[in-house]
Scaffold this motif. Structure first.
Motif, PDB file in Angstrom:
ATOM      1  N   GLU A 207       0.834  -1.201   0.000  1.00  0.00           N
ATOM      2  CA  GLU A 207       0.000   0.000   0.000  1.00  0.00           C
ATOM      3  C   GLU A 207       0.870   1.252   0.000  1.00  0.00           C
ATOM      4  N   ILE A 208       0.368   2.296  -0.646  1.00  0.00           N
ATOM      5  CA  ILE A 208       1.098   3.563  -0.746  1.00  0.00           C
ATOM      6  C   ILE A 208       0.222   4.689  -0.204  1.00  0.00           C
ATOM      7  N   TYR A 209       0.820   5.531   0.638  1.00  0.00           N
ATOM      8  CA  TYR A 209       0.109   6.664   1.243  1.00  0.00           C
ATOM      9  C   TYR A 209       0.873   7.953   0.963  1.00  0.00           C
ATOM     10  N   ILE A 210       0.125   9.037   0.818  1.00  0.00           N
ATOM     11  CA  ILE A 210       0.733  10.351   0.643  1.00  0.00           C
ATOM     12  C   ILE A 210       0.031  11.330   1.589  1.00  0.00           C
TER      13      ILE A 210
ATOM     14  N   THR B  48      -9.949  21.466  -3.764  1.00  0.00           N
ATOM     15  CA  THR B  48      -8.817  21.065  -2.922  1.00  0.00           C
ATOM     16  C   THR B  48      -9.129  19.779  -2.156  1.00  0.00           C
ATOM     17  N   VAL B  49      -8.074  19.119  -1.733  1.00  0.00           N
ATOM     18  CA  VAL B  49      -8.235  17.892  -0.948  1.00  0.00           C
ATOM     19  C   VAL B  49      -8.996  18.176   0.344  1.00  0.00           C
TER      20      VAL B  49
ATOM     21  N   ALA C 214      -6.848   8.086   5.169  1.00  0.00           N
ATOM     22  CA  ALA C 214      -6.382   7.196   6.245  1.00  0.00           C
ATOM     23  C   ALA C 214      -6.154   7.918   7.573  1.00  0.00           C
ATOM     24  N   LYS C 215      -5.734   9.175   7.514  1.00  0.00           N
ATOM     25  CA  LYS C 215      -5.461   9.946   8.731  1.00  0.00           C
ATOM     26  C   LYS C 215      -5.764  11.421   8.467  1.00  0.00           C
TER      27      LYS C 215
ATOM     28  N   THR D  12      -3.735  12.266   5.211  1.00  0.00           N
ATOM     29  CA  THR D  12      -3.002  11.143   4.633  1.00  0.00           C
ATOM     30  C   THR D  12      -3.958  10.353   3.748  1.00  0.00           C
ATOM     31  N   LEU D  13      -3.605  10.253   2.481  1.00  0.00           N
ATOM     32  CA  LEU D  13      -4.476   9.656   1.473  1.00  0.00           C
ATOM     33  C   LEU D  13      -3.973   8.278   1.068  1.00  0.00           C
ATOM     34  N   ARG D  14      -4.895   7.357   0.906  1.00  0.00           N
ATOM     35  CA  ARG D  14      -4.538   6.018   0.438  1.00  0.00           C
ATOM     36  C   ARG D  14      -4.665   5.971  -1.083  1.00  0.00           C
TER      37      ARG D  14
END
Length: 471
Positions: A94-97, A133-134, A158-159, A198-200
């Motif tokens: 899994e990758i998170y940004i 925007t996010v 995720a957070k 924090t995005l998955r």
């Protein structure tokens, strides 16, 4: 801690653009700030709380319910908090940004490509407005057309870190606080300011195709849509990921402005005889998508759509043209509202965002057509085929028509709720729909009040949005 010099500025003519959003609703404020860090956000909030000054949170100002439009007090504009803060590749794959709230979706897409080009991943939350925007997406739980396949936007967050009204920082992790995190997402900024998210990310599909089917008779289009919704469109390595509807009036609006829209200028003109169109996207391997596309073509032909006039494009770059055409629906509607405001300044954006879980598409479209036939108010209808999530845009031209349009929206919302539907979908409530929808979203209202008491008991954050202030 002292306030950094010039962090808060008095409102003046150069900040007029920050008193309005895409709803065309205009507000007023005393001051504005453009924080560039979480620390600055907290400093500003502490000062506002000390002075008991209400704060309106702003991102990309792409909302259409007036949520980011101030009713006095201070504007906290997050457009300069637009950086990538961190990223992580887990051993599980899994990758998170982690990003700041002011990063626009178009910039997020570029950053993901820059950082993870080889992994071929993306954030599958894609409202049609790429300048959103996010933070704004998280505040309203917006998803966009591909929510049909990818589901709720909240599952890809995720957070979050959030600054409360007094400047305190709280953090919620889906693995530890899933319920609390879910309660804050879609709350329209009533509890505080997201300072980091924090995005998955998920794996990109191997390929993507876009198909537009055109229909000369709305009844045939509606029957096709019911047949489409009645079947699961996927095989071993491909699936249907998006199902969108645009009616005749929407297409005409787009056609009138087409030459001013560079991304869609190359697309063919749509024949005036067509009563509407269905836009579909497929994802997966080319061979498997070809099987699905053939079945879709056959089904469309059975319902009166000529396969020879359908638009079919493949590959991300080409499909972007069709996505731009779909986005042009919302953009053209907003421009139409702006034009009507020149004659009647009281006019704002008015559109449905209801989710009719139990109604077939054909029955819902017929209901709206019968209702619209009883009024002289012009309209355009587009939106998501699934769950009856259509956006009926009303274009009143006089103050009397505007009041009638508001009454119509309330009546439709009452009908939707009486059938166990939802009065609020992905646009939020904001200030504009608070009066129209009052009493029709009790669960949402109760949750908002509960979290207000917990994180903002003095009712300073986004005052006048969603709730009436408790005295």
């Amino acid at each position: 801690m002292k306030m950094e010099k010039n962090l808060i500025e008095s409102m003046g003519e150069k900040y007029e653009e920050f008193l309005i959003d895409e709803s065309k609703y205009r507000g007023y404020a005393d001051s504005i700030s453009f924080p560039e860090s979480e620390e600055q956000v907290c400093q500003i909030l502490r000062q506002m709380k000390e002075r008991k000054i209400p704060v309106t949170i702003q991102g990309g100002k792409t909302g259409i319910v007036g949520g980011a439009v101030p009713h006095g007090g201070h504007i906290l504009n997050l457009s300069r908090m637009n950086r990538v803060l961190d990223w992580e590749k887990c051993s599980t794959g899994e990758i998170y940004i982690t990003v700041e709230p002011g990063i626009p979706l178009m910039d997020l897409k570029k950053e993901v490509l820059r950082l993870f080009g080889k992994e071929k991943v993306f954030w599958p939350v894609q409202p049609t407005e790429e300048s959103a925007t996010v933070g704004g997406v998280a505040a309203t739980s917006a998803q966009g057309p591909n929510g049909y396949w990818y589901g709720k936007s909240s599952q890809y967050i995720a957070k979050v870190r959030m600054a409360c009204a007094g400047g305190e920082i709280v953090e919620f992790d889906r693995e530890k606080d899933a319920q609390k995190l879910e309660s804050l997402l879609g709350l329209e900024g009533l509890a505080g300011v997201f300072t980091a998210l924090t995005l998955r990310l998920v794996k990109k599909p191997e390929d993507v195709w876009g198909i537009c089917f055109f229909f000369e008779k709305e009844e045939e289009l509606a029957d096709f849509s019911d047949a489409l919704n009645g079947r699961k469109w996927e095989n071993q390595e491909a699936h249907l990921s998006l199902k969108e509807y645009l009616d005749r009036d929407t297409i005409k609006m787009i056609q009138r402005r087409k030459q001013d829209m560079a991304k869609i200028r190359e697309l063919p003109d749509v024949d005036e005889d067509f009563d509407g169109m269905i836009y579909l996207e497929l994802e997966g391997s080319s061979d498997c998508m070809e099987e699905l596309a053939a079945d879709l073509m056959e089904l469309a032909a059975e319902h009166g759509s000529d396969p020879d006039v359908a638009w079919a494009l493949s590959g991300e770059a080409e499909v972007e043209k069709l996505r731009a055409f779909r986005h042009a629906a919302a953009e053209s509607a907003n421009l139409r509202v702006e034009a009507n405001r020149k004659e009647t300044p009281e006019i704002t954006k008015l559109s449905t965002d209801f989710i009719w879980e139990g109604r077939e598409f054909s029955k819902l479209l017929k209901f709206y057509r019968q209702e619209l036939a009883q009024t002289s108010i012009e309209s355009a209808v587009f939106g998501h085929l699934e769950s009856g999530h259509l956006h009926v845009n009303l274009f009143p031209q006089t103050e009397q028509e505007y009041q009638k349009a508001c009454e119509l929206l309330r009546t439709w919302a009452q009908n939707c709720v009486s059938e166990r539907g939802k009065a609020v979908g992905e646009h939020g409530v904001g200030k504009l729909k608070k009066t129209i929808l009052r009493g029709l979203y009790p669960e949402r209202e109760n949750l908002c009040r509960e979290l207000k008491r917990l994180y903002d008991p003095e009712f300073l954050m986004n005052r006048e949005d969603v709730l009436d202030r408790e005295e």
